[in-house]
Design an enzyme around this catalytic site. Structure first.
Site, PDB file in Angstrom:
ATOM      1  N   TYR A   3     -13.903  -4.476   9.143  1.00 15.47           N
ATOM      2  CA  TYR A   3     -12.631  -3.757   9.306  1.00 15.47           C
ATOM      3  C   TYR A   3     -12.082  -3.966  10.724  1.00 15.47           C
ATOM      4  O   TYR A   3     -10.889  -4.253  10.909  1.00 15.47           O
ATOM      5  CB  TYR A   3     -12.875  -2.273   9.023  1.00 15.47           C
ATOM      6  CG  TYR A   3     -11.654  -1.396   9.017  1.00 15.47           C
ATOM      7  CD1 TYR A   3     -10.787  -1.377   7.924  1.00 15.47           C
ATOM      8  CD2 TYR A   3     -11.362  -0.555  10.092  1.00 15.47           C
ATOM      9  CE1 TYR A   3      -9.669  -0.547   7.910  1.00 15.47           C
ATOM     10  CE2 TYR A   3     -10.263   0.270  10.092  1.00 15.47           C
ATOM     11  CZ  TYR A   3      -9.414   0.278   8.995  1.00 15.47           C
ATOM     12  OH  TYR A   3      -8.300   1.103   8.995  1.00 15.47           O
ATOM     13  N   VAL A  27      -2.401  -8.243  -2.465  1.00 16.39           N
ATOM     14  CA  VAL A  27      -1.840  -9.007  -1.336  1.00 16.39           C
ATOM     15  C   VAL A  27      -2.808 -10.068  -0.821  1.00 16.39           C
ATOM     16  O   VAL A  27      -2.417 -10.993  -0.111  1.00 16.39           O
ATOM     17  CB  VAL A  27      -1.397  -8.087  -0.158  1.00 16.39           C
ATOM     18  CG1 VAL A  27      -0.228  -7.212  -0.562  1.00 16.39           C
ATOM     19  CG2 VAL A  27      -2.552  -7.264   0.383  1.00 16.39           C
ATOM     20  N   GLY A  75       0.833  -1.204   0.000  1.00 16.42           N
ATOM     21  CA  GLY A  75       0.000   0.000   0.000  1.00 16.42           C
ATOM     22  C   GLY A  75       0.863   1.247   0.000  1.00 16.42           C
ATOM     23  O   GLY A  75       0.516   2.273   0.584  1.00 16.42           O
ATOM     24  N   ASN A  83       1.012  -2.546   5.276  1.00 13.75           N
ATOM     25  CA  ASN A  83       0.189  -1.343   5.428  1.00 13.75           C
ATOM     26  C   ASN A  83      -1.049  -1.354   4.529  1.00 13.75           C
ATOM     27  O   ASN A  83      -1.991  -0.607   4.780  1.00 13.75           O
ATOM     28  CB  ASN A  83       1.079  -0.123   5.119  1.00 13.75           C
ATOM     29  CG  ASN A  83       0.287   1.137   4.859  1.00 13.75           C
ATOM     30  OD1 ASN A  83      -0.195   1.779   5.800  1.00 13.75           O
ATOM     31  ND2 ASN A  83       0.101   1.486   3.583  1.00 13.75           N
ATOM     32  N   ILE A 106      -6.544   9.537  10.392  1.00 18.04           N
ATOM     33  CA  ILE A 106      -5.423  10.160   9.689  1.00 18.04           C
ATOM     34  C   ILE A 106      -5.965  10.680   8.357  1.00 18.04           C
ATOM     35  O   ILE A 106      -6.739   9.987   7.675  1.00 18.04           O
ATOM     36  CB  ILE A 106      -4.307   9.124   9.427  1.00 18.04           C
ATOM     37  CG1 ILE A 106      -3.927   8.361  10.718  1.00 18.04           C
ATOM     38  CG2 ILE A 106      -3.087   9.788   8.788  1.00 18.04           C
ATOM     39  CD1 ILE A 106      -3.381   9.171  11.854  1.00 18.04           C
TER      40      ILE A 106
HETATM   41  P1  NAP Z   1      -5.461   4.656   1.313  1.00 17.84           P
HETATM   42  O1  NAP Z   1      -5.062   6.070   1.176  1.00 17.84           O
HETATM   43  O2  NAP Z   1      -6.829   4.228   0.925  1.00 17.84           O
HETATM   44  O3  NAP Z   1      -4.377   3.746   0.542  1.00 17.84           O
HETATM   45  C1  NAP Z   1      -4.527   2.351   0.524  1.00 17.84           C
HETATM   46  C2  NAP Z   1      -3.285   1.722  -0.038  1.00 17.84           C
HETATM   47  O4  NAP Z   1      -3.421   0.292   0.009  1.00 17.84           O
HETATM   48  C3  NAP Z   1      -3.044   2.067  -1.499  1.00 17.84           C
HETATM   49  O5  NAP Z   1      -1.659   2.150  -1.707  1.00 17.84           O
HETATM   50  C4  NAP Z   1      -3.622   0.869  -2.245  1.00 17.84           C
HETATM   51  O6  NAP Z   1      -3.051   0.659  -3.547  1.00 17.84           O
HETATM   52  C5  NAP Z   1      -3.225  -0.251  -1.298  1.00 17.84           C
HETATM   53  N1  NAP Z   1      -4.060  -1.449  -1.450  1.00 17.84           N
HETATM   54  C6  NAP Z   1      -5.406  -1.551  -1.313  1.00 17.84           C
HETATM   55  N2  NAP Z   1      -5.812  -2.813  -1.546  1.00 17.84           N
HETATM   56  C7  NAP Z   1      -4.696  -3.523  -1.834  1.00 17.84           C
HETATM   57  C8  NAP Z   1      -4.461  -4.872  -2.198  1.00 17.84           C
HETATM   58  N3  NAP Z   1      -5.456  -5.761  -2.297  1.00 17.84           N
HETATM   59  N4  NAP Z   1      -3.184  -5.275  -2.455  1.00 17.84           N
HETATM   60  C9  NAP Z   1      -2.161  -4.392  -2.357  1.00 17.84           C
HETATM   61  N5  NAP Z   1      -2.322  -3.101  -2.026  1.00 17.84           N
HETATM   62  C10 NAP Z   1      -3.579  -2.663  -1.767  1.00 17.84           C
HETATM   63  O7  NAP Z   1      -5.300   4.163   2.842  1.00 17.84           O
HETATM   64  P2  NAP Z   1      -4.554   4.856   4.083  1.00 17.84           P
HETATM   65  O8  NAP Z   1      -5.521   5.736   4.772  1.00 17.84           O
HETATM   66  O9  NAP Z   1      -3.221   5.367   3.678  1.00 17.84           O
HETATM   67  O10 NAP Z   1      -4.385   3.571   5.031  1.00 17.84           O
HETATM   68  C11 NAP Z   1      -3.207   2.788   5.050  1.00 17.84           C
HETATM   69  C12 NAP Z   1      -3.343   1.748   6.157  1.00 17.84           C
HETATM   70  O11 NAP Z   1      -3.542   2.398   7.408  1.00 17.84           O
HETATM   71  C13 NAP Z   1      -4.537   0.810   5.974  1.00 17.84           C
HETATM   72  O12 NAP Z   1      -4.213  -0.479   6.404  1.00 17.84           O
HETATM   73  C14 NAP Z   1      -5.583   1.410   6.885  1.00 17.84           C
HETATM   74  O13 NAP Z   1      -6.529   0.451   7.317  1.00 17.84           O
HETATM   75  C15 NAP Z   1      -4.711   1.895   8.026  1.00 17.84           C
HETATM   76  N6  NAP Z   1      -5.336   2.945   8.829  1.00 17.84           N
HETATM   77  C16 NAP Z   1      -5.707   4.113   8.257  1.00 17.84           C
HETATM   78  C17 NAP Z   1      -6.311   5.086   9.043  1.00 17.84           C
HETATM   79  C18 NAP Z   1      -6.740   6.405   8.480  1.00 17.84           C
HETATM   80  O14 NAP Z   1      -7.368   7.163   9.223  1.00 17.84           O
HETATM   81  N7  NAP Z   1      -6.442   6.745   7.256  1.00 17.84           N
HETATM   82  C19 NAP Z   1      -6.526   4.846  10.407  1.00 17.84           C
HETATM   83  C20 NAP Z   1      -6.130   3.629  10.937  1.00 17.84           C
HETATM   84  C21 NAP Z   1      -5.518   2.682  10.140  1.00 17.84           C
HETATM   85  P3  NAP Z   1      -3.617   1.457  -4.862  1.00 17.84           P
HETATM   86  O15 NAP Z   1      -3.139   2.875  -4.723  1.00 17.84           O
HETATM   87  O16 NAP Z   1      -3.006   0.751  -5.991  1.00 17.84           O
HETATM   88  O17 NAP Z   1      -5.107   1.360  -4.798  1.00 17.84           O
END
Ligand code: NAP
Length: 251
Positions: free
Chosen positions: A159, A68, A16, A94, A192
């Site tokens: 989730y 993944v 990710g 991630n 975030i």
């Molecule tokens: P995001 O902006 O939606 O980005 C998601 C990333 O994951 C992208 O790089 C996407 O690739 C990749 N991805 C999605 N499905 C995938 C798959 N099947 N195989 C490989 N890669 C995949 O998310 P984010 O907010 O940065 O979150 C990153 C992590 O932090 C996640 O695990 C999320 O649950 C966790 N998190 C986020 C928050 C928050 O508030 N944002 C809070 C707690 C935890 P593409 O660009 O190619 O689609």
């Protein structure tokens, strides 16, 4: 004359890594001296942009398109990264998705998909690299959980289950790999600012802000700095830990 050291640079594999928190992690780890393997699902343009940022910081970067959730693809991807970089010192699981709705309306395929990407994705990548980690007798694994995995959240049963599962996976792997000097930790971010939370709209974000003692959403770079610490030599005695980074929301 000072002796020249040609120490090999360490590689970090970030799933990710194309967007959001993952991109910030790639940049932060590049700054910390790592070369970066960027794993993404389908957004090639974003992955290339991350790679360009990493290269600007003086590190090498390669991008890998990989779901993944698919065991075979994930294993092949991890093996390709090992072949390309000659090893992986830090694995950051991630990649994550949401498919939010109340439980009564939650379709089984939406439950399964979130578990498959968020939880099984980490299992696939970790399993594929375990032998290499054991052989190198050192390394770091960081799993991106969430405070939702600690607290639960209405509308996020899938989730929350995936993120709570990651905490169990983290602790089991920490125990298995400790004797080889490999640490395994989880990070539990609160809200975030990324594309993921961007979908929620201003009104929802404002409501969450009121529940955050520090009174604001977090920044991807703040999470990335914590990852950089956990993969550094300074964090060698921390394993099996879950570290919240949430402005105090879940305390
Ligand atoms: P995001 O902006 O939606 O980005 C998601 C990333 O994951 C992208 O790089 C996407 O690739 C990749 N991805 C999605 N499905 C995938 C798959 N099947 N195989 C490989 N890669 C995949 O998310 P984010 O907010 O940065 O979150 C990153 C992590 O932090 C996640 O695990 C999320 O649950 C966790 N998190 C986020 C928050 C928050 O508030 N944002 C809070 C707690 C935890 P593409 O660009 O190619 O689609």
């Amino acid at each position: 004359m000072a002796e020249q050291t040609t120490q090999k640079r360490r590689c970090a594999l970030v799933t990710g890594g194309s967007r959001g928190i993952g991109r910030a992690i790639c940049e932060e780890l590049a700054q910390a001296g790592f070369d970066i393997a960027i794993v993404y699902a389908g957004n090639e343009e974003a992955a290339r942009e991350t790679a360009a940022q990493v290269e600007k910081l003086g590190a090498s970067a390669r991008i890998y398109r990989c779901d993944v959730a698919d065991a075979e693809t994930a294993t092949a991807c991890a093996e390709q990264v090992l072949a390309d970089f000659g090893g992986v010192w830090a694995l950051v699981n991630n990649a994550g998705i949401t498919r939010d709705t109340l439980l009564a309306r939650m379709r089984e395929d939406d439950f399964d998909r979130v578990i498959d990407v968020n939880l099984k994705g980490a299992y696939h990548m970790t399993r594929a690299l375990t032998r290499s980690f054991m052989r190198q007798r050192g390394g770091r694994i960081v799993n991106m959980s969430s405070i939702v995995g600690l607290m639960g959240n209405a509308g996020q049963a899938n989730y929350a289950a995936s993120k709570a599962g990651l905490i169990g996976l983290t602790k089991a792997c920490a125990r298995e790999l400790a004797s080889r000097g490999v640490t395994v930790n989880a990070i539990a971010p609160g809200f975030i600012e990324t594309d993921m939370t961007g979908q929620l709209g201003d009104a929802v974000c404002e409501r969450y802000e009121q529940q955050i003692p520090l009174g604001r959403l977090g920044q991807a770079q703040e999470v990335a700095k914590l990852v950089a610490f956990l993969v550094s030599d300074s964090a060698a005695y921390i394993t099996g830990e879950v570290i919240r980074i949430d402005g105090g929301m879940a305390m």
